[in-house]
Design a protein around this motif. Sequence first.
Motif, PDB file in Angstrom:
ATOM      1  N   ILE A   1       8.954-139.057  20.669  1.00 50.51           N
ATOM      2  CA  ILE A   1       9.617-138.423  21.466  1.00 50.51           C
ATOM      3  C   ILE A   1      11.165-138.631  20.616  1.00 50.51           C
ATOM      4  O   ILE A   1      11.660-139.519  20.117  1.00 50.51           O
TER       5      ILE A   1
ATOM      6  N   GLY B   1      14.890-136.952  20.435  1.00 49.23           N
ATOM      7  CA  GLY B   1      16.043-137.519  21.257  1.00 49.23           C
ATOM      8  C   GLY B   1      17.333-136.115  20.775  1.00 49.23           C
ATOM      9  O   GLY B   1      17.191-136.031  19.402  1.00 49.23           O
TER      10      GLY B   1
ATOM     11  N   ILE C   1      18.445-141.410  26.653  1.00 48.68           N
ATOM     12  CA  ILE C   1      17.598-141.369  24.960  1.00 48.68           C
ATOM     13  C   ILE C   1      17.579-142.419  24.516  1.00 48.68           C
ATOM     14  O   ILE C   1      16.174-142.392  23.434  1.00 48.68           O
TER      15      ILE C   1
ATOM     16  N   CYS D   1      13.673-142.220  23.831  1.00 45.13           N
ATOM     17  CA  CYS D   1      13.325-141.745  22.401  1.00 45.13           C
ATOM     18  C   CYS D   1      12.678-142.520  21.285  1.00 45.13           C
ATOM     19  O   CYS D   1      13.513-143.447  20.714  1.00 45.13           O
TER      20      CYS D   1
ATOM     21  N   VAL E   1      16.119-139.957  17.070  1.00 44.23           N
ATOM     22  CA  VAL E   1      17.599-138.828  17.885  1.00 44.23           C
ATOM     23  C   VAL E   1      17.981-138.455  17.053  1.00 44.23           C
ATOM     24  O   VAL E   1      18.231-138.426  15.798  1.00 44.23           O
TER      25      VAL E   1
ATOM     26  N   THR F   1      16.217-144.293  16.427  1.00 44.36           N
ATOM     27  CA  THR F   1      16.378-144.704  17.805  1.00 44.36           C
ATOM     28  C   THR F   1      17.931-145.900  17.525  1.00 44.36           C
ATOM     29  O   THR F   1      18.631-145.635  17.710  1.00 44.36           O
TER      30      THR F   1
END
Lengths: 318, 314
Positions: free
Chosen positions: A35, A37, A216, A220, A223, A237
Amino acid sequence: MNILEIQNLNVTFDTEDGQLRALRDVSFNVPEHRIVGIVGESGCGKSTLINSILGLLADNGQVEKGKILFEGQNLTELNSSQLRELRGVRISTVFQDPMGALNPVISVGTQMLHIQYRSSLSKSEKLDNAAEMLRRVRIPDRESALTRYPHEFSGGMKQRIAIAMAMMMEPALLIADEPTTALDATLEVATIELLQDLQQQIGCSVLFISHHLGVIAELCDDVVVMYAGEVVERGTTRQIFYRPMHPYTERLLQCDPAGQSERTRHLPTIPGEIPDLRLRTPGCIFAARCHCREDICDSTPPEVEIEGQSARCHRLVA
Amino acid sequence: MLNYSVKRLGLAVIIVSVVMLLLFTMIYLIPGDPAAVALGPRATDAMREALRVKMGLDQPIWIQFWNFFINAWQGDLGNEVLSDRPVTDVVLEQLPFTLALIAGGMIWSIALGIPLGCWTAIQPGGIVDRIIGILSVGVIAVPSFVIAIYALLIFAVSLRWLPAIGAGDSGDIIDQIIHLILPSLAVGLGWVGYLARLVRASMLEVLEASHIRTARAFGLPERLITYRYALTIAILPTVTLLGVGIGQMLSSAVFAEIVFARPGVGKLVYDAILTRNYPLVSGAVLVTTVLFIAINLIADLVVGVLDPRVRSRL
């Protein structure tokens, strides 16, 4: 392996006052099952980025250079019908506004049938699929939910239905464009958890766009920090939140209301405003608002990479 | 939905009653003695007085209104002056011709206006859009009787493609439809322009909506998005407008019926005014009003059927 690789993407819009560069040399990757962000304030180019990936740029916008590699295929070279074949099947999207994202005059079930229009399943199998997806997003009373219309559901349920629609074809990449911004705090947490669950069940990657730093940080793996159409910093992150390299990221984190240690009437802000992208100078895009600005900032900043974290700033060279 | 229909029906009854009161007042205020008008200049005072009693004109005004009101609701609008036939019969005889004319006008406006509006909304600012835009405003601006006269001169007199006058042989549907083409065009052409503009504007608005963006993001075919996702919403204001527009079409129908010498309620009212046949005028106006209210009621119910958001609020 990366599901999505964005390489030096430049998007421009023709406006009455001349050309506007909405995205400049944007590069980042979305690895498989992760994931990613994207964070940035309004007008930083998040929507343009999504529309470029989806091939839904407005008529006056064009990808000037750069590549959008999705599963190794350059999306900027595909024609509109090839892109349409990917949308909703391999790349799916959940939008910000759950109130307006569903068609108000078509029942939920019919809309979910339409999304499966490419599939060769029978109508009742498709309806079973739809009901199954509604079960996975925890919509109660699924059979009757299919015959109902969007206005008959609450905001949170509508967003879950939108997520069910997006996940129905089990896409490789889900783009979530501020999916929780319009929801209240409790629904926000529930929706984030739901997205996480589904992401793991389906095994897709997610490109999660938000200006909510807490969300976030929670959700996540990686990032990307955007500012005025440029990626100023990217990393994991942990790296971004604990060791920001770019002054903009630093200031952005300082501005997070959740990070304030004491009660105050005045939340910190970054002085100044987003530059006019039609009057772009070659120097650092953030220079005008930067607290550690020097003369060298008028020249193009280098991209510095340390342990997978990279930022565009002169300060990092010294 | 049923609840709503009943409520709307009740409202319609009230509106019709108010119209009756207005009509009654208007007839009452017209100078001259209806009995004298009915009997002509050579009648004696005794004959007039006898008729006044027979017509109830010697009663107090509120009793007169009450009688008019009760009789009207029972379908009795009195007898017309010239032939002494019941007004209701005379009007209902002519009504089908006017209904056919207005239905024809609606068919023209829907069949041309909606596709044109849709078409121009898909490519706004293009050459097609501009030409249709200019033509739409043009036909809106031209009064329907001008269109009627030119249509008559061009297609019936010069080109001789279509018949000029009358409603066609009774019993011969094809002939009647052929006779309907030009008058209904005169009634409906302005509405083609209205609908083209309205559908274009609401299509452009709907195509900007975020649910259309969602539909595109799901890769739905553009045809499905345009016709199912956008047009079904863009069409809703059209239905309401058409309901109101029936009123204007009814007035255009008067001109079309006169120009094309067609039978119909419009022609009937026109002739009745010329011969000062007041019971017939008021009867025809009342029937037209009821028609107008009924069509608006239907239009609102159709919106309810098409729009689930409205339906659930009913």
